[in-house]
Write a protein that holds these residues in place. Structure first.
Motif, short mmCIF file in Angstrom:
data_model
loop_
_atom_site.label_atom_id
_atom_site.label_comp_id
_atom_site.label_asym_id
_atom_site.label_seq_id
_atom_site.Cartn_x
_atom_site.Cartn_y
_atom_site.Cartn_z
N ILE A 153 0.83 -1.21 0.00
CA ILE A 153 0.00 0.00 0.00
C ILE A 153 0.87 1.26 0.00
CG2 ILE A 153 -0.21 0.10 2.52
CD1 ILE A 153 -3.24 0.87 1.97
N THR A 154 0.41 2.25 -0.73
CA THR A 154 1.06 3.56 -0.75
C THR A 154 0.27 4.50 0.15
OG1 THR A 154 1.81 3.25 -3.03
CG2 THR A 154 1.77 5.50 -2.20
N LEU A 155 0.96 5.13 1.10
CA LEU A 155 0.34 6.06 2.04
C LEU A 155 0.90 7.45 1.79
CD1 LEU A 155 -1.40 6.54 4.60
CD2 LEU A 155 0.63 5.99 5.96
N ARG A 156 0.02 8.40 1.46
CA ARG A 156 0.47 9.75 1.10
C ARG A 156 -0.23 10.80 1.96
NH1 ARG A 156 -0.85 9.64 -5.25
NH2 ARG A 156 -2.86 9.12 -4.34
N SER A 157 0.53 11.82 2.31
CA SER A 157 -0.03 13.00 2.97
C SER A 157 1.10 13.99 3.16
CB SER A 157 -0.63 12.65 4.34
OG SER A 157 0.37 12.57 5.33
N PRO A 158 0.77 15.26 3.44
CA PRO A 158 1.84 16.20 3.80
C PRO A 158 2.49 15.76 5.10
CG PRO A 158 -0.26 17.34 3.40
CD PRO A 158 -0.55 15.89 3.43
N GLU A 169 9.06 23.38 -0.33
CA GLU A 169 8.11 23.10 0.74
C GLU A 169 7.89 24.29 1.67
OE1 GLU A 169 9.35 19.37 2.53
OE2 GLU A 169 8.18 18.28 1.02
N TYR A 170 7.94 25.48 1.12
CA TYR A 170 7.46 26.65 1.85
C TYR A 170 5.93 26.68 1.82
CZ TYR A 170 12.06 28.95 2.19
OH TYR A 170 13.35 29.29 2.50
N ILE A 171 5.37 26.23 0.69
CA ILE A 171 3.92 26.21 0.53
C ILE A 171 3.48 24.80 0.14
CG2 ILE A 171 3.79 28.65 -0.09
CD1 ILE A 171 3.41 27.78 -3.02
N TYR A 172 2.17 24.55 0.29
CA TYR A 172 1.63 23.23 -0.02
C TYR A 172 0.25 23.38 -0.67
CZ TYR A 172 -0.32 18.60 0.57
OH TYR A 172 -0.91 17.38 0.33
N PRO A 173 -0.02 22.62 -1.75
CA PRO A 173 -1.34 22.70 -2.38
C PRO A 173 -2.37 21.85 -1.63
CG PRO A 173 0.07 21.21 -3.62
CD PRO A 173 0.91 21.77 -2.51
N TYR A 204 -3.47 26.93 -2.02
CA TYR A 204 -2.13 26.90 -1.44
C TYR A 204 -2.13 27.49 -0.04
CZ TYR A 204 -0.05 25.61 -5.91
OH TYR A 204 0.30 24.95 -7.06
N ILE A 205 -1.41 26.81 0.86
CA ILE A 205 -1.22 27.29 2.22
C ILE A 205 0.27 27.25 2.55
CG2 ILE A 205 -3.50 26.50 2.99
CD1 ILE A 205 -2.10 24.15 4.36
N ILE A 206 0.67 27.96 3.61
CA ILE A 206 2.04 27.85 4.10
C ILE A 206 2.23 26.49 4.74
CG2 ILE A 206 3.80 28.88 5.57
CD1 ILE A 206 2.83 30.70 3.29
#
Length: 374
Positions: free
Chosen positions: A39-44, A351-355, A360-362
């Motif tokens: 399984i692939t697990l993704r998140s910030p 990785e200053y910002i994230y979609p 987009y957020i910081i």
């Protein structure tokens, strides 16, 4: 396991009673592993991937002490050599039978690396060390997977920040790993990563070795009501009450990101006011941001004027759906659309910002608060 002084864990895993929710995700991961699916697990980062993996492994180990679970973090690795060392340190010596341990099976099995014992600096107990002594780490990698395959155990291996392999100078790492993964019927893998575009490329591109080879799970934030019930239950153990609107205020400012929520709740639990107020939350955030300010200033100073201007604008908006839209550019007197697009690509890559889902957020939620005050 002894009870903790503060139940809001910031680092590590301390057992199920200190773990909030993730019931569906836990069941999904366990079901995939038990039924023979990787399984692939993704998140910030800071949403809780590592904690979830540790919770899943603890649940599996409690149900069946004979299984072996291993966690490998590739975040600080920059080459195949370093990846092999991290994998080796995790598994070598952990799969031997008592007889094999007596016969020095590990030392006989691995011909391409030097094994040694050294005292653990914290406990003093002997700790296995691994030195590569070959110009071809692929040989050692093969030995590690052969060692795992020949063991008598069902193994679950989580490889965190898996997308790091894309950055290695060696060009055949994906194909090499895919080959060994296919050759280990007694092993199932969790491939975890925080750079979702890289993880998507690895597992969704028909030209890549891992194409369509795993189940996929994207980890979202813990639902607000569920998190509030968890927080309020623990706060009440020190006779503290947090009104629901106060929790909502915190949750909204942090976008529900687990690590930042835990950090704030940890501080509020330590303060244990009779009732949490907005002033308490402000004092808590001021304390946290003040202690990070030097680092934030250094990071900010590395940016060009355009990059700093766009970053600050996103922070002040809190979330920006279309950073190249004319209205946004005019509001903050930003440069031309083409320039802002290049800036967005750079800030996202670094990785200053994230979609996020809505724009987009910081990335660092505490840095966002610091930027809003500039």
């Amino acid at each position: 396991m002894n009870d903790l002084t503060n139940p809001f864990i910031v680092f590590g895993y301390a057992g199920p009673k200190y773990f909030c929710d993730r019931e569906n995700e836990t069941n999904e991961l366990i079901s995939a592993l038990r039924n023979g699916r990787n399984i692939t697990l993704r998140s910030p980062r800071r949403v809780g991937k590592t904690g979830l993996i540790q919770h899943v492994f603890a649940t599996l180990a409690q149900a069946n002490p004979e299984i072996k679970c291993f966690y490998v973090d590739l975040f600080s690795t920059h080459s195949l050599d370093e990846m092999v060392v991290e994998l080796g340190k995790a598994v070598i010596g952990q799969l031997d039978t008592p007889l094999q341990k007596m016969e020095g099976y590990v030392a006989q099995f691995f011909q391409s690396c030097r094994l040694y014992l050294s005292p653990d600096p914290l406990t003093g107990a002997p700790k296995l060390g691994l030195d590569l002594i070959t110009a071809n780490p692929a040989v050692t990698l093969e030995e590690i997977f052969t060692y795992i395959r020949k063991s008598e155990y069902t193994c679950y291996i989580a490889i965190d920040e898996f997308q790091q392999i894309v950055e290695y100078p060696e060009k055949n790492v994906e194909a090499l790993l895919r080959t060994y993964v296919q050759q280990c019927p007694n092993v199932r893998f969790i491939f975890s990563g925080s750079k979702q575009h890289l993880m998507s490329d690895i597992f969704n591109s028909p030209q890549r070795p891992f194409f369509r080879s795993t189940d996929k799970l994207t980890l979202d934030v813990i639902p607000e009501q569920t998190y509030y019930a968890f927080a309020e239950r623990w706060l009440q153990t020190v006779c503290t009450h947090m009104p629901e609107e106060i929790f909502h205020s915190i949750y909204s400012r942090i976008n529900g990101y687990t690590w930042y929520m835990q950090y704030i709740l940890n501080r509020l639990f330590e303060m244990h006011p009779k009732q949490v107020t907005e002033e308490d939350v402000t004092d808590c955030l001021n304390y946290i941001v003040l202690r990070e300010e030097d680092d934030y200033r250094k990071m900010y100073s590395l940016l060009t004027n355009n990059q700093a201007q766009v970053l600050r604008a996103i922070a002040k908006e809190k979330i920006v759906e279309a950073p190249t839209a004319t209205a946004f550019l005019k509001k903050y007197n930003l440069p031309a659309m083409s320039s802002v697009k290049r800036v967005i690509d750079y800030l996202r890559e670094k990785e200053y910002i994230y979609p996020a889902k809505d724009g987009y957020i910081i990335y660092d939620r505490f840095m966002a608060i610091w930027l809003q005050r500039l």
